[in-house]
Design an enzyme around this catalytic site. Structure first.
Site, short mmCIF file in Angstrom:
data_model
loop_
_atom_site.label_atom_id
_atom_site.label_comp_id
_atom_site.label_asym_id
_atom_site.label_seq_id
_atom_site.Cartn_x
_atom_site.Cartn_y
_atom_site.Cartn_z
N GLU A 122 18.14 19.27 31.81
CA GLU A 122 17.99 18.71 30.45
C GLU A 122 19.25 17.91 30.21
O GLU A 122 20.31 18.47 29.97
CB GLU A 122 17.82 19.83 29.42
CG GLU A 122 17.48 19.29 28.04
CD GLU A 122 17.23 20.38 27.00
OE1 GLU A 122 17.67 21.53 27.21
OE2 GLU A 122 16.58 20.09 25.99
N ALA A 133 22.62 19.96 20.99
CA ALA A 133 23.71 20.83 21.42
C ALA A 133 24.35 20.38 22.73
O ALA A 133 25.08 21.13 23.35
CB ALA A 133 23.21 22.26 21.54
N HIS A 134 24.03 19.16 23.19
CA HIS A 134 24.64 18.67 24.43
C HIS A 134 25.98 18.00 24.12
O HIS A 134 26.13 17.36 23.08
CB HIS A 134 23.70 17.67 25.13
CG HIS A 134 22.45 18.30 25.65
ND1 HIS A 134 22.22 18.47 26.99
CD2 HIS A 134 21.38 18.82 25.00
CE1 HIS A 134 21.05 19.07 27.14
NE2 HIS A 134 20.51 19.29 25.96
N HIS A 188 15.27 14.37 23.68
CA HIS A 188 16.64 14.04 23.24
C HIS A 188 16.76 12.52 23.22
O HIS A 188 17.64 11.94 23.86
CB HIS A 188 17.68 14.69 24.15
CG HIS A 188 17.84 16.16 23.88
ND1 HIS A 188 18.55 16.65 22.82
CD2 HIS A 188 17.34 17.24 24.53
CE1 HIS A 188 18.51 17.99 22.83
NE2 HIS A 188 17.76 18.37 23.85
N ARG A 220 5.13 4.18 9.18
CA ARG A 220 5.29 2.81 9.67
C ARG A 220 6.02 2.76 10.99
O ARG A 220 5.89 1.81 11.74
CB ARG A 220 6.05 1.96 8.65
CG ARG A 220 5.23 1.64 7.43
CD ARG A 220 5.85 0.52 6.61
NE ARG A 220 5.20 0.48 5.32
CZ ARG A 220 5.59 1.22 4.28
NH1 ARG A 220 6.65 2.01 4.37
NH2 ARG A 220 4.94 1.15 3.14
N ASP A 241 9.37 29.31 16.98
CA ASP A 241 10.20 30.44 16.52
C ASP A 241 10.31 30.49 15.00
O ASP A 241 11.04 31.33 14.45
CB ASP A 241 11.61 30.34 17.14
CG ASP A 241 12.37 29.10 16.69
OD1 ASP A 241 11.75 28.21 16.08
OD2 ASP A 241 13.58 29.02 16.96
N ASP A 267 13.07 27.69 24.93
CA ASP A 267 14.37 27.04 24.80
C ASP A 267 15.44 28.11 24.55
O ASP A 267 16.46 27.85 23.90
CB ASP A 267 14.37 25.98 23.69
CG ASP A 267 15.50 24.97 23.80
OD1 ASP A 267 16.14 24.90 24.88
OD2 ASP A 267 15.77 24.25 22.82
N ALA A 302 21.08 25.03 18.40
CA ALA A 302 21.49 25.04 19.81
C ALA A 302 20.63 26.02 20.59
O ALA A 302 21.05 27.11 20.91
CB ALA A 302 22.97 25.41 19.91
N GLY A 303 19.41 25.60 20.86
CA GLY A 303 18.50 26.50 21.56
C GLY A 303 18.02 27.58 20.61
O GLY A 303 18.25 27.52 19.39
ZN LIG Z 1 16.81 23.08 25.90
#
Ligand SMILES: [Zn+2]
Length: 377
Positions: A122, A133-134, A188, A220, A241, A267, A302-303
């Site tokens: 990912e 969260a990367h 992402h 649109r 979740d 995730d 973050a996940g």
């Molecule tokens: Zn992920």
């Protein structure tokens, strides 16, 4: 060694029926209706569903796949197995080339052992505007050289790449991934509707956590969400979740894509199965409060701390899916994404005996993998 499970409510994509099944050498060899022809292990009328298949998972039980640490990865796999996931791939997050190659090479050994069904990169070829969260400092444009290095490090076990199609070089990388048997997933991403379709034309076939880390659906500017939902070639991942996506948006996705193109994912990250506290995801510090994981800096989600059994139960209770539909989105469709539906993902003669026994409130009462109980009901 033969084992018969009797008095079961067996859930297949076609429906639910009362009956029994026999397991030999790790596989399902007979399925019948009504009373079993011989004595077996009675399940007392409880439901049996196929083991869950999770195509997007970063860890659990304190272990984080992006570190590549094998012992911690085994603990994470064991946690998810207890929650009914019998097939999963390990998702990495954005890192340096060396970090990603080292983690992939280490986790490839767990794939050789059959603990993991593959590795998912990912990132790092994702949008700065939608990086979640990367680590934004490590995002980069794809190059064939780096991509080849990463795939080779995984020794045939790299199964998926999440990529933003609008980046320079992304379409060529998608084509290269597909040519090497790697599933290209779009996510992402800050792409427009049209850029997203170009990614699908290039061979992408999965939407990485639809809705999350991409522009919202607009009337649109339909963006990636409409493109990915509408296209028959794409399977959409959903994080069910109750935090990442509103149940109404899950129903909307399901109404368009249907069970054949919808895959529940967790995730999940290291905090799954653990308490609240501070954890890391790749190089980013994450704080978990009331089970919700957020970056310490900036507060991005973050996940998750989700497990597939909870996602399954919520699909029935909160989203309104029937049991056969829920089984399809939690097991069969993700198995098909991985090309493993001939082996796992459904209860059928010849498939691996990967089974989850659920009690009346759909809580996990037992889990079997390859014909052996992980938890005996
Ligand atoms: Zn992920």
């Amino acid at each position: 060694m033969s084992l018969t499970l009797a008095d079961a409510r067996i859930v297949t994509p076609e429906g639910v029926h009362d009956g029994w099944l026999t397991i030999e050498d790790g596989r399902i060899t007979h399925i019948g209706r009504g009373s079993a022809p011989r004595d077996g292990h009675s399940l007392g009328g409880r439901h049996v569903v196929p083991g869950f298949v999770d195509i997007h998972n970063h860890g659990g039980a304190g272990g984080s796949f992006p570190t590549g640490e094998q012992d911690r990865a085994r603990q994470a796999v064991a946690l998810h197995e207890r929650h009914g996931t019998t097939t999963m791939i390990a998702s990495l997050v954005t890192g340096t080339t060396d970090e990603l190659a080292a983690a992939a090479s280490s986790l490839a050994e767990l794939c050789d052992d059959g603990l993991l069904a593959g590795i998912h990169f990912e990132g790092p070829y994702i949008s700065k505007a939608r990086c979640g969260a990367h680590n934004p400092a490590l995002l980069r444009e794809p190059t064939p050289q780096e991509f080849t290095t990463l795939v080779e490090a995984g020794r045939g076990h790299v199964r998926m790449l999440t990529i933003a199609p609008e980046l320079p070089g992304a379409l060529d990388t998608i084509r290269a991934a597909v040519a090497q048997g790697v599933i290209a997933a779009l996510g992402h991403s800050d792409a427009t509707f049209e850029q997203t379709l170009e990614g699908v034309e290039a061979g992408a076939s999965v939407a990485t956590h639809l809705y999350n880390a991409m522009p919202a659906l607009g009337h649109r500017a339909p963006g990636p969400v409409a493109a990915l939902l509408e296209d028959e070639r794409v399977t959409v991942e959903l994080i069910n979740d109750g935090v990442h996506v509103h149940p109404a948006m899950l129903r909307l996705a399901f109404a368009v894509a249907g069970p054949r193109r919808t895959a529940l994912i967790t995730d999940a990250m290291a905090a799954t199965g653990m308490g609240d506290g501070t954890y890391v995801l790749g190089s980013m510090e994450v704080s978990v409060t009331d089970g919700v994981a957020r970056l310490v800096e900036g507060g991005s989600i973050a996940g998750s701390t989700l497990t597939m059994d909870v996602a399954f139960r919520r699909a029935v209770r909160e989203v309104g899916l029937s049991l056969p539909e829920a089984v399809q989105v939690a097991s069969l469709t993700p198995a098909r994404v991985l090309g493993l539906d001939g082996e796992v993902g459904s209860i059928a003669v010849g498939r691996f005996a990967d089974l989850v026994v659920l009690d009346n409130s759909l809580e996990v009462a037992g889990v079997m993998k390859r014909g052996s109980w992980i938890t005996e009901p």
